[in-house]
Design a protein around this motif. Structure first.
Motif: not given
Length: 132
Positions: A35, A47, A50, A62, A112
């Motif tokens: 990640l 975040f 990943c 994201s 996450v």
């Protein structure tokens, strides 16, 4: 034990590209979900992307970076790469990679929700600065 080292951070202009690396040692990076997070000045860790472990290639992003950033893994180099295009000032941050075993999960995105405490392996980060 997995060890992760980020590199590739630099100071660039708006619209330019960078490729960050997360080099693994001590174990095979493909076994782990990897990640990427970033921490902008004065803000919390967030975040960004990943990639699945267990030799999977599934990725997640994201909304802030989807369509601009691409995550990939080179098993021969035991490294995960984050290609960042169309950079803007909002991308200025220290970028970190983190890893953990997939366990019973089938997608990296599951981690996450678990939070950063669930990720036992971290690099020290690499800084990215984007100026106009």
């Amino acid at each position: 034990q997995l060890k992760l080292v980020e590199s590739g951070g630099a100071s660039v202009r708006t619209g330019e590209s960078l490729r960050l690396s997360c080099a693994a040692s001590g174990d095979t990076v493909g076994r782990f979900a990897i990640l990427w997070f970033r921490q902008a000045p004065g803000k919390e860790l967030s975040f960004i992307s990943c990639i699945d472990g267990n030799a999977g290639s599934g990725t997640d992003y994201s909304s802030a970076v989807k369509g601009r950033f691409t995550l990939s893994r080179d098993d021969a180099k035991n490294t995960v790469f984050l290609q960042m295009n169309s950079l803007n000032s909002d991308d200025t941050a220290v970028y970190y990679c983190a890893g953990r075993s997939m366990g019973m999960e089938t997608t990296c995105g599951a981690f996450v929700k678990f939070g950063t405490d669930a990720l036992p392996y971290w690099g020290k980060g690499t800084p990215v600065t984007v100026t106009s």
